[in-house]
Design a protein around this motif. Structure first.
Motif, PDB file in Angstrom:
ATOM      1  N   VAL A 154       0.865  -1.256   0.040  1.00 47.63           N
ATOM      2  CA  VAL A 154      -0.234   0.069  -0.144  1.00 47.63           C
ATOM      3  C   VAL A 154       0.911   1.121  -0.194  1.00 47.63           C
ATOM      4  CG1 VAL A 154      -1.783   1.312   1.288  1.00 47.63           C
ATOM      5  CG2 VAL A 154      -1.958  -1.195   1.316  1.00 47.63           C
ATOM      6  N   ASN A 155       0.806   1.971  -1.158  1.00 48.15           N
ATOM      7  CA  ASN A 155       1.526   3.360  -1.051  1.00 48.15           C
ATOM      8  C   ASN A 155       0.551   4.478  -0.807  1.00 48.15           C
ATOM      9  OD1 ASN A 155       3.883   2.274  -2.093  1.00 48.15           O
ATOM     10  ND2 ASN A 155       3.010   1.632  -4.264  1.00 48.15           N
ATOM     11  N   ALA A 156       0.751   5.096   0.444  1.00 46.51           N
ATOM     12  CA  ALA A 156      -0.049   6.092   0.820  1.00 46.51           C
ATOM     13  C   ALA A 156       0.820   7.537   0.683  1.00 46.51           C
ATOM     14  CB  ALA A 156      -0.680   5.868   2.288  1.00 46.51           C
ATOM     15  N   THR A 157      -0.083   8.480   0.248  1.00 46.24           N
ATOM     16  CA  THR A 157       0.603  10.117   0.440  1.00 46.24           C
ATOM     17  C   THR A 157      -0.447  10.661   0.765  1.00 46.24           C
ATOM     18  OG1 THR A 157       1.756   9.303  -1.770  1.00 46.24           O
ATOM     19  CG2 THR A 157       1.755  11.621  -1.186  1.00 46.24           C
ATOM     20  N   ALA A 158      -0.003  11.948   1.644  1.00 50.23           N
ATOM     21  CA  ALA A 158      -0.758  12.673   2.050  1.00 50.23           C
ATOM     22  C   ALA A 158      -0.867  14.000   1.296  1.00 50.23           C
ATOM     23  CB  ALA A 158      -0.547  13.356   3.654  1.00 50.23           C
ATOM     24  N   PRO A 159      -1.842  14.718   1.146  1.00 43.91           N
ATOM     25  CA  PRO A 159      -1.958  16.036   0.511  1.00 43.91           C
ATOM     26  C   PRO A 159      -0.805  16.991   1.013  1.00 43.91           C
ATOM     27  CG  PRO A 159      -4.101  15.667   1.304  1.00 43.91           C
ATOM     28  CD  PRO A 159      -3.146  14.630   2.115  1.00 43.91           C
ATOM     29  N   LYS A 160      -0.344  18.096  -0.011  1.00 40.21           N
ATOM     30  CA  LYS A 160       0.632  18.806   0.489  1.00 40.21           C
ATOM     31  C   LYS A 160       0.133  19.592   1.757  1.00 40.21           C
ATOM     32  CE  LYS A 160       3.635  22.379  -1.348  1.00 40.21           C
ATOM     33  NZ  LYS A 160       4.072  23.128  -2.544  1.00 40.21           N
ATOM     34  N   GLY A 161       0.842  19.719   2.565  1.00 42.68           N
ATOM     35  CA  GLY A 161       0.378  20.342   3.838  1.00 42.68           C
ATOM     36  C   GLY A 161      -0.275  19.451   5.107  1.00 42.68           C
ATOM     37  N   GLY A 162      -0.373  18.205   4.503  1.00 43.30           N
ATOM     38  CA  GLY A 162      -0.865  17.178   5.529  1.00 43.30           C
ATOM     39  C   GLY A 162      -2.211  16.798   5.423  1.00 43.30           C
ATOM     40  N   LEU A 163      -2.531  15.821   6.212  1.00 43.43           N
ATOM     41  CA  LEU A 163      -3.860  15.042   6.069  1.00 43.43           C
ATOM     42  C   LEU A 163      -5.013  16.162   6.709  1.00 43.43           C
ATOM     43  CD1 LEU A 163      -3.014  11.557   7.698  1.00 43.43           C
ATOM     44  CD2 LEU A 163      -3.473  12.058   5.513  1.00 43.43           C
ATOM     45  N   LEU A 164      -6.027  15.899   6.157  1.00 39.55           N
ATOM     46  CA  LEU A 164      -7.244  16.898   6.510  1.00 39.55           C
ATOM     47  C   LEU A 164      -8.187  16.261   7.391  1.00 39.55           C
ATOM     48  CD1 LEU A 164      -7.469  18.109   2.631  1.00 39.55           C
ATOM     49  CD2 LEU A 164      -6.479  19.352   4.513  1.00 39.55           C
ATOM     50  N   GLY A 165      -8.777  16.871   8.113  1.00 35.37           N
ATOM     51  CA  GLY A 165      -9.648  16.523   9.180  1.00 35.37           C
ATOM     52  C   GLY A 165     -11.217  16.103   8.337  1.00 35.37           C
ATOM     53  N   ALA A 166     -11.855  15.348   8.707  1.00 35.42           N
ATOM     54  CA  ALA A 166     -13.131  14.889   7.831  1.00 35.42           C
ATOM     55  C   ALA A 166     -14.041  13.918   8.920  1.00 35.42           C
ATOM     56  CB  ALA A 166     -12.783  14.009   6.824  1.00 35.42           C
ATOM     57  N   ARG A 167     -15.210  13.871   8.158  1.00 34.96           N
ATOM     58  CA  ARG A 167     -16.106  13.083   8.926  1.00 34.96           C
ATOM     59  C   ARG A 167     -16.132  11.571   8.269  1.00 34.96           C
ATOM     60  NH1 ARG A 167     -20.558  13.597  12.520  1.00 34.96           N
ATOM     61  NH2 ARG A 167     -20.462  15.695  12.653  1.00 34.96           N
ATOM     62  N   TYR A 168     -16.212  10.621   8.914  1.00 41.89           N
ATOM     63  CA  TYR A 168     -16.192   9.260   8.283  1.00 41.89           C
ATOM     64  C   TYR A 168     -16.965   8.237   9.259  1.00 41.89           C
ATOM     65  CZ  TYR A 168     -14.639   5.051   6.330  1.00 41.89           C
ATOM     66  OH  TYR A 168     -14.678   3.514   5.844  1.00 41.89           O
ATOM     67  N   ARG A 169     -17.797   7.289   8.478  1.00 43.75           N
ATOM     68  CA  ARG A 169     -18.400   6.386   9.328  1.00 43.75           C
ATOM     69  C   ARG A 169     -18.310   5.120   8.715  1.00 43.75           C
ATOM     70  NH1 ARG A 169     -23.125   5.634  12.334  1.00 43.75           N
ATOM     71  NH2 ARG A 169     -24.245   3.930  12.243  1.00 43.75           N
ATOM     72  N   PHE A 170     -17.554   4.265   9.699  1.00 41.14           N
ATOM     73  CA  PHE A 170     -17.341   2.960   9.321  1.00 41.14           C
ATOM     74  C   PHE A 170     -18.370   1.987   8.987  1.00 41.14           C
ATOM     75  CE2 PHE A 170     -13.382   3.985  11.858  1.00 41.14           C
ATOM     76  CZ  PHE A 170     -12.331   3.455  11.152  1.00 41.14           C
ATOM     77  N   PRO A 171     -18.303   1.512   7.881  1.00 37.79           N
ATOM     78  CA  PRO A 171     -19.655   0.689   7.609  1.00 37.79           C
ATOM     79  C   PRO A 171     -19.736  -0.637   8.607  1.00 37.79           C
ATOM     80  CG  PRO A 171     -17.761   0.323   6.045  1.00 37.79           C
ATOM     81  CD  PRO A 171     -17.419   1.430   6.839  1.00 37.79           C
ATOM     82  N   LYS A 172     -18.649  -1.034   9.326  1.00 41.83           N
ATOM     83  CA  LYS A 172     -18.648  -2.004  10.392  1.00 41.83           C
ATOM     84  C   LYS A 172     -17.591  -1.669  11.351  1.00 41.83           C
ATOM     85  CE  LYS A 172     -17.014  -6.139   9.790  1.00 41.83           C
ATOM     86  NZ  LYS A 172     -16.767  -7.557   9.205  1.00 41.83           N
ATOM     87  N   VAL A 173     -17.835  -2.218  12.594  1.00 33.51           N
ATOM     88  CA  VAL A 173     -17.202  -1.840  13.468  1.00 33.51           C
ATOM     89  C   VAL A 173     -15.592  -2.562  13.627  1.00 33.51           C
ATOM     90  CG1 VAL A 173     -16.780  -2.143  16.151  1.00 33.51           C
ATOM     91  CG2 VAL A 173     -18.995  -1.589  15.233  1.00 33.51           C
ATOM     92  N   SER A 174     -14.477  -1.650  13.496  1.00 29.94           N
ATOM     93  CA  SER A 174     -13.222  -2.226  13.503  1.00 29.94           C
ATOM     94  C   SER A 174     -12.272  -1.967  14.491  1.00 29.94           C
ATOM     95  CB  SER A 174     -12.791  -1.982  11.896  1.00 29.94           C
ATOM     96  OG  SER A 174     -11.401  -2.391  11.904  1.00 29.94           O
ATOM     97  N   VAL A 175     -11.779  -2.394  15.328  1.00 29.55           N
ATOM     98  CA  VAL A 175     -10.899  -2.080  16.157  1.00 29.55           C
ATOM     99  C   VAL A 175      -9.667  -1.393  15.799  1.00 29.55           C
ATOM    100  CG1 VAL A 175      -9.683  -2.450  18.510  1.00 29.55           C
ATOM    101  CG2 VAL A 175     -11.716  -3.493  18.230  1.00 29.55           C
ATOM    102  N   GLY A 176      -9.082  -2.217  15.075  1.00 25.95           N
ATOM    103  CA  GLY A 176      -7.616  -1.795  14.172  1.00 25.95           C
ATOM    104  C   GLY A 176      -7.940  -0.541  13.441  1.00 25.95           C
ATOM    105  N   ALA A 177      -8.982  -0.536  12.686  1.00 30.19           N
ATOM    106  CA  ALA A 177      -9.114   0.478  11.929  1.00 30.19           C
ATOM    107  C   ALA A 177      -9.576   1.830  12.815  1.00 30.19           C
ATOM    108  CB  ALA A 177     -10.150   0.485  10.990  1.00 30.19           C
ATOM    109  N   THR A 178     -10.118   1.661  13.574  1.00 28.59           N
ATOM    110  CA  THR A 178     -10.420   2.771  14.694  1.00 28.59           C
ATOM    111  C   THR A 178      -9.085   3.325  15.512  1.00 28.59           C
ATOM    112  OG1 THR A 178     -12.693   2.055  15.182  1.00 28.59           O
ATOM    113  CG2 THR A 178     -11.512   3.512  16.839  1.00 28.59           C
ATOM    114  N   HIS A 179      -8.108   2.362  15.648  1.00 22.91           N
ATOM    115  CA  HIS A 179      -6.986   2.924  16.058  1.00 22.91           C
ATOM    116  C   HIS A 179      -6.065   3.658  15.075  1.00 22.91           C
ATOM    117  CE1 HIS A 179      -7.021   0.646  19.863  1.00 22.91           C
ATOM    118  NE2 HIS A 179      -6.822  -0.526  19.375  1.00 22.91           N
ATOM    119  N   VAL A 180      -6.012   3.083  14.067  1.00 26.06           N
ATOM    120  CA  VAL A 180      -5.309   3.902  12.878  1.00 26.06           C
ATOM    121  C   VAL A 180      -5.807   5.095  12.483  1.00 26.06           C
ATOM    122  CG1 VAL A 180      -4.722   3.698  10.430  1.00 26.06           C
ATOM    123  CG2 VAL A 180      -4.407   1.814  11.856  1.00 26.06           C
ATOM    124  N   MET A 181      -7.197   5.253  12.395  1.00 26.02           N
ATOM    125  CA  MET A 181      -7.801   6.569  11.849  1.00 26.02           C
ATOM    126  C   MET A 181      -7.522   7.568  13.023  1.00 26.02           C
ATOM    127  SD  MET A 181     -11.336   7.337  10.486  1.00 26.02           S
ATOM    128  CE  MET A 181     -11.772   8.991   9.366  1.00 26.02           C
TER     129      MET A 181
END
Length: 430
Positions: A154-181
């Motif tokens: 997985v190659n991931a790149t943030a926008p210039k200036g950094g990641l941007l705050g957002a509203r996101y709803r997980f389609p299913k509960v995930s402990v690991g994904a919650t940690h990461v986000m």
């Protein structure tokens, strides 16, 4: 390869100290990538997964000192470990490291937040389920990351200036994904709202640690977590919470064998549903000044039906242990697994000890038997392996559990803790 040899029949009596939680320690360790200061974690358990993650973090440039020194301390149940990542030495997490432990994939969040880029191998397969990373990648995409998958990475790149705050709803509960986000959002520009977030105590523990480091997180432990991004995080000192799965495991071992054991250094609030279920089987559970006292008097173990659910429901990580207990119940119980699609591999091994279990999809029907008989068995994953130990403690004769490296991933000095309470358990090296 080591094996565990158990001679069953002894009631457990005494005191068992509960270690720091593996499932809390791992994300806390990964959080050290978010700051150039030192993150000090207390109550870190001696586990194979912890040792493996320390090697992975070292690859990224984290300097690690155990109890203030380089050498590992062998005489204490818990450790204090200092993690310092002055600079990120490498934003790539290679396959040969990530393939050994799925949680190592979680470094993608802090690396992306701090450095603006990350190249992380897709994790390998898992014995208890596929556990795809789609939820992780969708969450990071919501924060503005550009995600590409190429050659198993997985190659991931943030926008210039950094990641941007957002509203996101997980389609299913995930402990690991919650940690990461949650970790990624701490350094994002603006406010992030995570909906349908995991509510597990380990998520709250990570949030408390991040807040001590200067993050602004609210709502952890509920379905909605709000993270107000900050420019940087500092160091902190944090104590890893007690292992609720180890707590439940030993509580079920006491219920299985009868006896009287105090579990020291734990908290009933971490696993109230599991303890309530255990009470229904006939165990007596009371809070003490230092932890929990588990007592089972009498011969009967009552059958109880359970369904695994995200916290605060019955934990999937205690399903195999509870099934072992139900093999000796005085009736029929039904156990439904809703979290992982392939978490009944211990059924056939329990059957080798005389258990009567039939499967129908994601439900197991367990008909209690009057006795189990020792036999050689094979561990298939971490929680399945300890379910075989629980069954072996109550079985007549000798049970030998093979592939105990699974146990070493999540249970600190299991044979020593059980032996101190009267069990006949020993590790045998070939």
């Amino acid at each position: 390869m080591d094996r565990i040899r158990i001679t069953g029949g002894n009631a457990l009596r005494g005191i068992i100290p509960i270690s720091g939680a593996k499932n809390a320690a791992l994300p806390l360790m990964i959080a050290s990538l978010l700051t150039s200061d030192t993150l000090t974690l207390e109550n870190v358990p001696h586990l194979a997964d912890v040792e493996g993650l320390m090697r992975i973090l070292g690859n990224h440039g984290v300097d690690i000192a155990v109890n203030g020194r380089r050498e590992r301390q062998e005489n204490d149940y818990s450790r204090t470990i200092h993690f310092t990542c002055r600079t990120i030495a490498d934003t790539t997490a290679p396959y040969e490291l990530v393939s050994k432990m799925r949680a190592s994939f979680w470094v993608i969040g802090p690396l992306l937040a701090r450095e603006g880029r990350a190249r992380v191998s897709l994790p390998g397969g898992c014995a208890i389920g596929t556990r795809p990373v789609d939820l992780f990648l969708e969450a990071l995409t919501a924060l503005g990351a550009d995600i590409e998958i190429d050659g198993g990475y997985v190659n991931a790149t943030a926008p210039k200036g950094g990641l941007l705050g957002a509203r996101y709803r997980f389609p299913k509960v995930s402990v690991g994904a919650t940690h990461v986000m949650m970790m990624a959002a701490t350094l994002a520009n603006g406010t992030t709202v995570i909906e349908n977030a995991a509510r597990e105590p380990e998520v709250l523990d990570l949030a408390n640690c991040l807040n001590a480091m200067g993050a602004k997180i609210s709502g952890a432990g509920t379905k909605t977590i709000t993270v107000e991004g900050v420019a940087s995080l500092s160091g902190a000192r944090h104590r890893v919470l007690p292992d609720r799965i180890e707590t439940g495991t030993y509580a079920m071992a006491v219920a299985m064998t009868g006896g009287d054991v105090t579990l020291e250094g734990t908290d009933a609030a971490l696993l109230e549903t599991a303890l309530d279920t255990l009470r229904q089987t006939g165990a007596e559970i009371t809070a003490t000044e230092t932890g929990l006292r588990i007592v089972r008097t009498g011969d009967r173990i009552l059958p109880v039906d359970v369904v695994t659910e995200p916290f605060p429901g019955f934990p999937t990580d205690l399903q195999a242990q509870f099934m072992a207990l139900m093999t000796r119940s005085s009736g029929v119980s039904h156990i439904t697994e809703t979290i992982f699609e392939n978490r009944f591999m211990h059924v056939q091994e329990l059957a080798r000890l005389g258990a009567r279990i039939s499967l129908s999809g994601q439900m197991a029907r367990v008909e209690g038997v009057s006795r189990l008989k020792g036999a050689p068995v094979m561990a298939t994953d971490l929680r399945a392996s300890v379910s075989l130990v629980i069954a072996g403690l109550a079985a007549e004769g000798e049970t030998v559990v093979n592939r105990v490296y699974h146990l070493d991933r999540g249970f600190e000095r299991l044979e020593e803790k059980l032996t101190r309470c009267g069990a006949l358990v020993e590790r045998v090296s070939e």
